[in-house]
Design a protein around this motif. Structure first.
Motif, PDB file in Angstrom:
ATOM      1  N   ALA A 144       0.894  -1.307   0.087  1.00  0.00           N
ATOM      2  CA  ALA A 144      -0.114   0.066   0.014  1.00  0.00           C
ATOM      3  C   ALA A 144       0.818   1.259   0.063  1.00  0.00           C
ATOM      4  CB  ALA A 144      -0.954   0.040   1.505  1.00  0.00           C
ATOM      5  N   GLN A 145       2.045   1.262   0.439  1.00  0.00           N
ATOM      6  CA  GLN A 145       3.041   2.515   0.589  1.00  0.00           C
ATOM      7  C   GLN A 145       3.811   2.251  -1.108  1.00  0.00           C
ATOM      8  OE1 GLN A 145       4.929   2.528   4.332  1.00  0.00           O
ATOM      9  NE2 GLN A 145       6.808   3.773   3.219  1.00  0.00           N
ATOM     10  N   GLN A 146       3.409   1.507  -1.907  1.00  0.00           N
ATOM     11  CA  GLN A 146       4.164   1.513  -3.060  1.00  0.00           C
ATOM     12  C   GLN A 146       5.545   0.979  -3.021  1.00  0.00           C
ATOM     13  OE1 GLN A 146       3.376   5.380  -4.941  1.00  0.00           O
ATOM     14  NE2 GLN A 146       1.605   4.522  -5.698  1.00  0.00           N
ATOM     15  N   ARG A 147       5.952   0.200  -1.992  1.00  0.00           N
ATOM     16  CA  ARG A 147       7.202  -0.025  -1.788  1.00  0.00           C
ATOM     17  C   ARG A 147       7.161  -1.846  -2.378  1.00  0.00           C
ATOM     18  NH1 ARG A 147       7.409   0.082   4.540  1.00  0.00           N
ATOM     19  NH2 ARG A 147       5.497  -1.330   4.272  1.00  0.00           N
ATOM     20  N   PRO A 148       8.211  -2.274  -2.849  1.00  0.00           N
ATOM     21  CA  PRO A 148       8.433  -3.408  -3.579  1.00  0.00           C
ATOM     22  C   PRO A 148       8.030  -4.564  -2.472  1.00  0.00           C
ATOM     23  CG  PRO A 148      10.346  -2.176  -3.934  1.00  0.00           C
ATOM     24  CD  PRO A 148       9.516  -1.472  -3.159  1.00  0.00           C
ATOM     25  N   SER A 149       7.282  -5.520  -2.913  1.00  0.00           N
ATOM     26  CA  SER A 149       6.589  -6.480  -2.097  1.00  0.00           C
ATOM     27  C   SER A 149       6.926  -7.811  -2.752  1.00  0.00           C
ATOM     28  CB  SER A 149       5.080  -6.106  -1.887  1.00  0.00           C
ATOM     29  OG  SER A 149       4.511  -7.195  -0.979  1.00  0.00           O
ATOM     30  N   THR A 150       6.081  -8.833  -2.346  1.00  0.00           N
ATOM     31  CA  THR A 150       6.469 -10.218  -2.885  1.00  0.00           C
ATOM     32  C   THR A 150       6.622 -10.338  -4.397  1.00  0.00           C
ATOM     33  OG1 THR A 150       5.350 -11.177  -0.904  1.00  0.00           O
ATOM     34  CG2 THR A 150       5.723 -12.570  -2.588  1.00  0.00           C
ATOM     35  N   ALA A 151       7.700 -10.850  -4.726  1.00  0.00           N
ATOM     36  CA  ALA A 151       7.911 -11.159  -6.246  1.00  0.00           C
ATOM     37  C   ALA A 151       7.949 -12.961  -6.355  1.00  0.00           C
ATOM     38  CB  ALA A 151       9.306 -10.712  -6.438  1.00  0.00           C
ATOM     39  N   ARG A 152       7.129 -13.538  -7.060  1.00  0.00           N
ATOM     40  CA  ARG A 152       7.061 -14.985  -7.276  1.00  0.00           C
ATOM     41  C   ARG A 152       7.274 -15.117  -8.702  1.00  0.00           C
ATOM     42  NH1 ARG A 152       2.294 -12.927  -4.521  1.00  0.00           N
ATOM     43  NH2 ARG A 152       2.228 -13.927  -2.412  1.00  0.00           N
ATOM     44  N   ALA A 153       7.873 -16.396  -8.846  1.00  0.00           N
ATOM     45  CA  ALA A 153       8.333 -16.903 -10.150  1.00  0.00           C
ATOM     46  C   ALA A 153       8.171 -18.576 -10.164  1.00  0.00           C
ATOM     47  CB  ALA A 153       9.556 -16.455 -10.954  1.00  0.00           C
ATOM     48  N   TYR A 262       9.858 -19.911  -6.616  1.00  0.00           N
ATOM     49  CA  TYR A 262      10.881 -19.003  -6.096  1.00  0.00           C
ATOM     50  C   TYR A 262      10.113 -17.630  -5.556  1.00  0.00           C
ATOM     51  CZ  TYR A 262      15.464 -16.884  -5.291  1.00  0.00           C
ATOM     52  OH  TYR A 262      16.799 -16.603  -4.820  1.00  0.00           O
ATOM     53  N   GLN A 263      10.316 -17.437  -4.182  1.00  0.00           N
ATOM     54  CA  GLN A 263       9.494 -16.355  -3.988  1.00  0.00           C
ATOM     55  C   GLN A 263      10.238 -15.536  -2.673  1.00  0.00           C
ATOM     56  OE1 GLN A 263       5.275 -16.954  -2.028  1.00  0.00           O
ATOM     57  NE2 GLN A 263       6.453 -16.697  -0.146  1.00  0.00           N
ATOM     58  N   THR A 264      10.229 -13.996  -3.182  1.00  0.00           N
ATOM     59  CA  THR A 264      11.212 -13.007  -2.186  1.00  0.00           C
ATOM     60  C   THR A 264      10.298 -12.279  -1.670  1.00  0.00           C
ATOM     61  OG1 THR A 264      13.214 -13.784  -3.464  1.00  0.00           O
ATOM     62  CG2 THR A 264      13.159 -11.524  -2.325  1.00  0.00           C
ATOM     63  N   THR A 265      10.180 -11.844  -0.539  1.00  0.00           N
ATOM     64  CA  THR A 265       9.430 -10.952   0.210  1.00  0.00           C
ATOM     65  C   THR A 265      10.378  -9.928   1.061  1.00  0.00           C
ATOM     66  OG1 THR A 265       7.683 -12.718   0.623  1.00  0.00           O
ATOM     67  CG2 THR A 265       7.462 -10.613   1.932  1.00  0.00           C
ATOM     68  N   PRO A 266      10.569  -8.553   0.466  1.00  0.00           N
ATOM     69  CA  PRO A 266      11.160  -7.604   1.296  1.00  0.00           C
ATOM     70  C   PRO A 266      10.454  -7.581   2.747  1.00  0.00           C
ATOM     71  CG  PRO A 266      10.956  -6.975  -0.762  1.00  0.00           C
ATOM     72  CD  PRO A 266      10.008  -8.365  -0.464  1.00  0.00           C
ATOM     73  N   ILE A 267      11.210  -7.437   3.799  1.00  0.00           N
ATOM     74  CA  ILE A 267      10.780  -7.208   5.149  1.00  0.00           C
ATOM     75  C   ILE A 267      10.962  -5.653   5.693  1.00  0.00           C
ATOM     76  CG2 ILE A 267      10.661  -8.135   7.587  1.00  0.00           C
ATOM     77  CD1 ILE A 267       9.684 -10.146   5.355  1.00  0.00           C
ATOM     78  N   TYR A 268      10.019  -5.308   6.087  1.00  0.00           N
ATOM     79  CA  TYR A 268      10.043  -3.645   6.397  1.00  0.00           C
ATOM     80  C   TYR A 268       9.801  -3.685   7.728  1.00  0.00           C
ATOM     81  CZ  TYR A 268       9.859  -2.749   1.110  1.00  0.00           C
ATOM     82  OH  TYR A 268      10.329  -2.775  -0.017  1.00  0.00           O
ATOM     83  N   LYS A 269      10.471  -2.803   8.713  1.00  0.00           N
ATOM     84  CA  LYS A 269      10.017  -2.236   9.789  1.00  0.00           C
ATOM     85  C   LYS A 269       9.064  -1.255   9.846  1.00  0.00           C
ATOM     86  CE  LYS A 269      11.655  -0.577  14.290  1.00  0.00           C
ATOM     87  NZ  LYS A 269      12.825  -0.007  15.189  1.00  0.00           N
ATOM     88  N   GLY A 270       7.612  -1.267  10.202  1.00  0.00           N
ATOM     89  CA  GLY A 270       6.702  -0.189   9.988  1.00  0.00           C
ATOM     90  C   GLY A 270       6.823   0.594   8.697  1.00  0.00           C
ATOM     91  N   ASP A 271       6.703   1.659   8.504  1.00  0.00           N
ATOM     92  CA  ASP A 271       6.657   2.157   7.293  1.00  0.00           C
ATOM     93  C   ASP A 271       8.136   2.845   6.687  1.00  0.00           C
ATOM     94  OD1 ASP A 271       7.378   4.466   9.259  1.00  0.00           O
ATOM     95  OD2 ASP A 271       5.540   5.761   8.630  1.00  0.00           O
ATOM     96  N   GLU A 272       9.227   2.263   7.168  1.00  0.00           N
ATOM     97  CA  GLU A 272      10.498   2.466   6.520  1.00  0.00           C
ATOM     98  C   GLU A 272      10.572   2.352   5.302  1.00  0.00           C
ATOM     99  OE1 GLU A 272      13.370   1.755  10.530  1.00  0.00           O
ATOM    100  OE2 GLU A 272      13.206   0.246   8.782  1.00  0.00           O
ATOM    101  N   SER A 273      11.406   2.999   4.386  1.00  0.00           N
ATOM    102  CA  SER A 273      11.312   2.834   3.075  1.00  0.00           C
ATOM    103  C   SER A 273      12.114   1.888   2.299  1.00  0.00           C
ATOM    104  CB  SER A 273      11.899   4.136   2.330  1.00  0.00           C
ATOM    105  OG  SER A 273      11.112   5.263   2.678  1.00  0.00           O
TER     106      SER A 273
END
Length: 398
Positions: A144-153, A262-273
């Motif tokens: 929702a913050q437009q940050r890269p989220s889960t990538a799947r292939a 193959y699935q990669t999910t960036p992990i953010y703390k709160g609303d950090e960019s």
């Protein structure tokens, strides 16, 4: 009982009363016989009507029961499926929370993590929504913050084979890419070596070596990652560890029709960019691969602001010299220099008969950061056990 049944019962009662009166008066006649015949017919009629009504009701009840059973069975199946999906999602959320807690701890301490190589193995893969993907398909997303989220292939051997030998595109600028990206020095405790180069990399969530040209189709497949987050302390850690896990699987199964989720999910703390790290989930269709890897996005000794990318790393300025010193575990410099090497743009090219050898015993003919390799004759490298890599990357080429 219906109104019609009630009327027939009343008529029957009247006729029975009449017949009884005639019998008591000892006046039986043909009319009495007829009355009994009528009563008998009425009894059959009332009985038949009631029986049909009961039968119909029973049939309807059975039909309703079957319908209810069918509806209940369908509902139960749907509920079971939903329950299983909910359990899987809750398990994934729980894993993410646990990993985030560790990532925050490691990044706040500017640590390379438990392996010293910017990753650790979490357990078995937790894959989500892969039933919707066919072999060779990809899905990149943002939150929702437009940050890269889960990538799947759903990877195939053919994609891997077609991407070997050279890069298939240029990295795209990820969300929150810092405006300042200085050349810095990062010393790795696990190898005793020091990296000199850019702090930030445009880091693939699913790498070129696995996905080829399709890995460059969306900026949501890139995150702002530190150099060690991208390749670890020895060129085989960080995100590279997951990529090499799959590359080794393909090399052990050349031409296979098996696929790898193959699935990669960036992990953010709160609303950090900028993510504190990523979770990489890998599972082959034959079950041979089934692993979840946590990757740490920091750099030893450097404090990072994950909202802005600002950091306290000191800019590194190379001395103007004909060679580049190599650091060993003792911290002393290697007096040998890359004699005869030439440059072409960002590349440092070894002279004929010489190679750059990595900590993982792979030798290359050209690299972008010669200070991270030993420079020696190719014959010496081979005699010491070094081997040619399967393919190159944006930092080193065979």
């Amino acid at each position: 009982m219906s109104s019609f049944d009630i009327i027939l019962l009343l008529i029957s009662a009247l006729l029975m009363t009449y017949c009884g009166f005639r019998i008591v008066k000892h006046q039986p006649n043909k009319r009495v016989g007829k009355a009994f015949a009528v009563l008998f017919a009425l009894a059959i009629l009332i009985g038949g009507t009631s029986a049909c009504s009961a039968t119909g009701k029973s049939a309807n009840d059975q039909s309703n029961t079957r319908s209810e059973f069918k509806d209940n069975s369908t509902t139960k199946h749907h509920s079971t499926h939903q329950a299983s999906k909910t359990v899987a999602q809750q398990s994934t959320i729980s894993t993410h929370k646990s990993v985030l807690s560790k990532l925050v701890s490691y990044t706040d301490k500017r640590s390379a993590g438990p392996t010293g190589n910017y990753y650790w193995q979490v357990g078995k893969a937790h894959l989500i929504d892969f039933n919707q993907l066919s072999a060779g398909e990809t899905r990149f997303s943002q939150d929702a913050q437009q940050r890269p989220s889960t990538a799947r292939a759903k990877l195939t051997y053919q994609e891997y084979a077609s991407s070997q030998g050279s890069r298939q595109g240029d990295p795209l600028e990820p969300y929150a890419w810092p405006s300042n990206n200085s050349i810095v020095a990062i010393s790795y405790a696990s190898t005793g070596r020091t990296y000199h180069g850019y702090l930030w990399n445009r880091s693939h969530s699913i790498g070129d070596s696995l996905l080829g040209a399709k890995s460059y189709t969306s900026s949501n497949n890139f995150t702002t990652g530190t150099r060690p987050q991208n390749v670890g302390a020895d060129q085989n850690g960080g995100m590279r560890y997951g990529e090499e896990t799959v590359e080794n699987y393909w090399e052990d199964h050349p031409g296979t029709h098996q696929t790898v989720a193959y699935q990669t999910t960036p992990i953010y703390k709160g609303d950090e960019s900028i993510p504190r790290g990523s979770l990489v989930d890998i599972k082959s269709s034959d079950g041979e691969l089934n692993i979840e890897i946590a990757v740490i996005n920091d750099a030893e000794g450097i404090k990072i602001n994950y909202r802005t990318g600002a950091n306290n790393a000191k800019a590194y300025h190379r001395a103007k010299t004909t060679g580049y010193h190599q650091h060993h575990s003792t911290g002393t410099a290697n007096p040998s220099v890359s004699a005869g090497a030439t440059t072409a743009g960002k590349w440092h090219i070894a002279q004929s008969g010489y190679v750059y050898v990595s900590q993982s015993k792979k030798y290359y003919s050209r690299v972008t950061n010669p200070g991270n390799y030993t420079y020696e004759s190719k014959s010496s490298a081979i005699n010491s056990g070094a081997t040619a890599p399967i393919r190159g990357n944006e930092y080193a080429q065979p």
